[in-house]
Structure formats: C-alpha cells, structure tokens
Design an enzyme around this catalytic site. Structure first.
Site, short mmCIF file in Angstrom:
data_model
loop_
_atom_site.label_atom_id
_atom_site.label_comp_id
_atom_site.label_asym_id
_atom_site.label_seq_id
_atom_site.Cartn_x
_atom_site.Cartn_y
_atom_site.Cartn_z
N GLU A 260 6.30 37.09 33.55
CA GLU A 260 6.88 36.47 34.75
C GLU A 260 6.26 37.23 35.92
O GLU A 260 6.75 38.28 36.32
CB GLU A 260 8.40 36.61 34.69
N CYS A 294 10.18 36.89 43.80
CA CYS A 294 8.96 36.27 43.28
C CYS A 294 8.96 34.79 43.65
O CYS A 294 7.90 34.16 43.66
CB CYS A 294 8.81 36.50 41.79
C1 UN1 Z 1 12.59 37.29 40.87
O1 UN1 Z 1 12.34 37.33 42.07
O2 UN1 Z 1 11.99 38.05 40.05
O3 UN1 Z 1 15.22 31.97 41.74
C2 UN1 Z 1 13.66 36.46 40.26
C3 UN1 Z 1 15.49 33.05 42.29
C4 UN1 Z 1 16.34 34.04 41.53
C5 UN1 Z 1 15.52 34.86 40.61
C6 UN1 Z 1 14.33 35.53 41.23
N1 UN1 Z 1 17.34 33.31 40.79
O4 UN1 Z 1 15.12 33.32 43.43
#
Ligand code: UN1
Length: 506
Positions: A260, A294
């Site tokens: 990820e 992310c």
């Molecule tokens: C991340 O930034 O690694 O969709 C995860 C989202 C959150 C998860 C982010 N539920 O922004």
C-alpha cells in the site's frame, strides 16, 4: 505549552493506556512530538536476534491458533474492539501528540480501528469458499480457505494505529499470527495499542503466547522481518521507494506481499459540478491531515468554464484555514511530521514555481517555534501537468490545472505513476459513469461527488501501478490473508479423469 508538560502528558496518557513510564525512558530511539518538536520519550529498539525470536514464537503460536474455530478467533477481535472503545479518547489524543493530527482526526482514526474490528468479528463467521460445477460424474469441487501463517505488518507514521488494526483484525480472524513493526516516527501509539491488545488477550484467556506482538526498530529491523522465511505475508504501507525494496525481497523467497504505497490522487471538476460540495470535499481532501494521507487530494483538473470560480473559492479556503497546535487549539491544520517533510514541501513549491506554477499559501507558520513544522497549505495553479505535479510530495500541496476536453482530463488524471484514489464532481451521468468505467480512472478508489480521502472500512482499500496493487480492509481483502485449497472429492465408484484422458493400467 512547554516541552516538559508535553512530555508529562505523554507519560500520563501512556499510563492510562497501560504502558509503564519505564518503557519511555533510557531507550535508544528518541521520539519527538511534531506539535512542538520536543522529545517526549526514548524507547528501546529490538535487536535482530530479538526480532527473529519473536517471529519464531509467532510461528509456534500460529500453529495452535489455526486450529481454533473462526468464531472463537473472532471473539478475540471483539474484545479488542471493546478495549478500543474504552480507550478511544486517550488513544486518539496520543495520535495527536505523536503524529500531529487534529483531535477529530485522531479520534476518527481510532473509530476506524473499532469499525474494522466489528467487520472482522462478522467475517470470522464467514470465511466462505465456493462450490464449483465439476465435469466428472459423482464428484464435488469446492474451495476451502485456510490460515496462512505469520503476517508481518509494516506501517507508516501518518496512520500510526488504523493500518495495523486493518491487518491485525483480519489476520487474527483468518487464523494467523501477527508481528508489527510500526514507523520509527510513531512507536508510542504502537506500544499503547499493544497494551490495549494485551488486555483483550488476557480477557480472552487461552490465546497462544506470542500470537500478536510489536517490535520497535528502524529500517534494518524491518529488513529482518522482510527476509524471514516464516513470515508468510508482509503487509507494508509506505512510500513507493520502500515498496520497490520490500516487494522483490519478499518475492525472492516466494513470500506474499500486500503493498500500500504512494498516492498522487486527483479530482476532476466538471461544468455541472455542485460547486459548494466540491469546494468542501476538495478542501478536506487536500488540506486535511496536513496533506499527509496516502489518499490526500494532490491534483485537480477543473473545466475552463468553472475554473475561475473554483480557484477563487479554493483560494478563500486556503487563506482562511486555521493552522495551529492540535493539542491546544481547534485549528483544522496541524504540523508536518518533521523537518524533512517541511523541506520536501518547500522544494516542491520551488520546483513548481520554476515551471510556471502560481502559489497561494505554502509559507511556514510559526506556531510553537523552530523545532516544529507548520505550513499554510499551498494551492498551486499550474499551466499544465508537469514537474513536481507528477510526483507525490507528502505535504499539503494542491496543484490545479484547467481542462477543456473531458477525455483529456481523464488522461491527465491517469498520467502519473501512482494509482490509489481519484474522484469526479459532476451531475452528468455520462461523465460520472465514464469516469467509473474501464476507460475512466485507473485507480483502486474512484469516487463520485466525494473527495479522494476518508474511505470507510467496508470497501477494499488500495491502488494500482506504483501504489503496489495490494488491498486491505473490507470487501474480500481477507482472502490475501489466507491460503486457498481447491478440493475435488470423488464419491462415486469409478475414476473418471478430467479432460477425458484415459490411463488404464490393466
Ligand atoms: C493512509 O493514508 O495510509 O481513506 C490510509 C482514508 C483513510 C485511510 C488512509 N481511511 O483516507
């Protein structure tokens, strides 16, 4: 607020969560709060031999855990969810203290943990396989899903607790053991999670020792886990650069990965967009979590007919947003994690200016002195998609470019390495459905009239291309945590061979 009071708040919160003050002193890894840059703990790193021993022990625990019925395994996850409910306020505040999130996002992250526990409890009564039509008389064909082994989790500072819980809740329900290496920038929230989990394990009663543990280490410690043959699956969240190392190393020993990695997520704003909704969604997507998700919105393609209006509204939001200490204000934007993150933001903005970008905001803001890195989020009008717009910078920078042709907008949205999240704002069903279709967005997450970030746990989470292809959390992501066996059973008296092959030995 002074440094010593922040440190004492850390000790107090950790104490409430079940971590003794001794665990925060005398170690060889210094921990800083990004809220004011002060040192709040020195925790102990694990040596390679300690990590190896932990993995061996987890493997022994796995051999027992895989025989425990799924719904009973789910009971451990249910107890973890209960402990998290009780700890929500304190753990959420610790996330703010260690990762710099604003309170509602710190609490939201813990809620995401509770949600995935609920999901995994239900899952523990499913773990279902297919039955499949067989070509042979008096045969039955079916799939069975079995526990996989030890799952190694590598997580990042920006979701210091939720990403672990996605993996841990699913892995436990699926009959696996778990070993977690949190980011060296956020070890305290990890120690707190382990303490919360230990309470659930105690209530559960008879879980095998070493079933789910944590170790604090830097990159070399992570490598021990990545290379260990008894770690069947490495689930790693972080940069694409990290994934380029981890992926091949695990593949080399035929281990599995869930990667990820980076995101360079975009939105498209079409002529028919509900502008008010779009502005609010983009503001949260791009400025929320100080641009350190992310899933953060990093690029925006706006139709020329609504471009001026959209940019004017966004500028107002960017110049008006409150920036401040998440522990002592109700600001919407907190600090970047550290100096390196601030330097990267400044470098990207310089690079954008060099290719014609017009920057609004982006300046450093003095909230708690020189050792913390607060910035006003930056809105950058780009003449075309070029330079730093093509790369993920883990900071609150939103690049905006005009488009006139819808197909060009989709092509630009897809023309970067990463493929995590994407969204479109339109009331036109043709545009919306094209965006979601095979010729639309190439991302793992594609949204209509909501932003790129803030996914709920029920869907599979992850993305394509340089994002790594892994899926975590909801839907059927659990299958990556299990091994599949195809079973064919002959309940007849003859032995027909598939494909009509004959092999008569007499
Ligand atoms: C991340 O930034 O690694 O969709 C995860 C989202 C959150 C998860 C982010 N539920 O922004």
């Amino acid at each position: 607020m002074s440094a010593s009071s922040r440190k004492s708040e850390t000790i107090e919160l950790m104490g409430k969560l079940g971590v003794k003050p001794e665990a925060l002193e005398g170690g060889d890894l210094a921990v800083y709060s990004p809220t004011n840059g002060e040192k709040i703990a020195d925790v102990k790193k694990s040596s390679a031999s300690e990590i190896n021993a932990q993995i061996e022990k987890a493997h022994e625990a796995f051999k027992k855990w895989r025989t425990v019925p799924g719904p009973r395994r789910g009971e451990l996850v249910r107890l973890l969810g209960e402990e998290l409910r009780a700890a929500k306020d304190d753990l959420g505040r610790l996330v703010s203290l260690e990762a710099g999130k604003i309170p509602s996002e710190g609490a939201g992250e813990v809620q995401e943990m509770i949600d995935i526990c609920d999901f995994a409890v239900g899952l523990s009564r499913q773990l279902y396989g297919l039955t499949i039509a067989t070509e042979r008389q008096d045969h039955r064909m079916m799939e069975t899903w079995h526990p996989l082994g030890v799952v190694g989790v590598i997580s990042a500072f920006n979701f210091p607790v939720a990403v672990w819980s996605w993996n841990a809740a699913l892995a436990l329900a699926c009959g696996n053991a778990v070993v977690w290496k949190p980011s060296e920038k956020s070890p305290l929230t990890a120690l707190a999670c382990q303490a919360i989990l230990d309470r659930a394990l105690k209530k559960f009663g008879d879980a095998p020792e070493g079933l789910i543990t944590t170790f604090i280490a830097e990159r070399d410690g992570g490598e021990v886990m990545v290379d260990h043959e008894k770690v069947a699956l490495v689930s790693a969240t972080g940069s694409t650069r990290m994934g380029r190392q981890v992926g091949p190393r695990v593949a080399q020993r035929f281990g599995r990965t869930i990667l990820e990695l980076g995101g360079n997520n975009a939105g498209i704003v079409c002529p028919s967009a509900d502008m008010d909704m779009a502005v609010r969604a983009i503001a949260f997507g791009a400025m929320g979590t100080a641009g350190q998700r992310c899933t953060t919105t990093r690029r925006l393609f706006v139709h020329e007919s609504v471009y001026d209006d959209m940019v004017a509204q966004l500028k107002k939001a960017y110049l008006g947003v409150t920036i401040g200490d998440p522990l002592s204000s109700d600001a919407l934007v907190g600090p970047l994690i550290d100096k390196e993150a601030g330097d990267n933001m400044e470098k990207a903005l310089e690079a954008a200016k060099a290719v014609g970008g017009k920057v609004t905001g982006g300046e450093r803001v003095d909230v708690n002195g020189d050792a913390s890195y607060y910035f006003r989020p930056a809105l950058v009008e780009m003449p075309e998609q070029t330079g730093p717009m093509l790369e993920e910078t883990f900071a609150p920078i939103l690049y905006v470019t005009k488009y006139s042709d819808f197909e060009d907008a989709i092509a630009m949205q897809n023309a970067v390495g990463a493929g995590l999240s994407s969204c479109i704002f339109t009331l036109n069903v043709r545009e919306a459905e094209t965006f979601l279709s095979a010729v639309g967005s190439d991302c793992g997450i594609t949204n209509v009239n909501i932003g790129t970030s803030g996914a709920e746990v029920g869907g599979a989470f992850g993305g394509e291309k340089e994002t790594g292809g892994g899926r975590e959390s909801g839907s059927d992501a659990w299958k990556a945590y299990m091994r599949r066996a195809t079973n064919t059973v002959n309940y007849g008296t003859a032995l027909p061979l598939a494909q009509g092959v004959s092999f008569d030995i007499d």
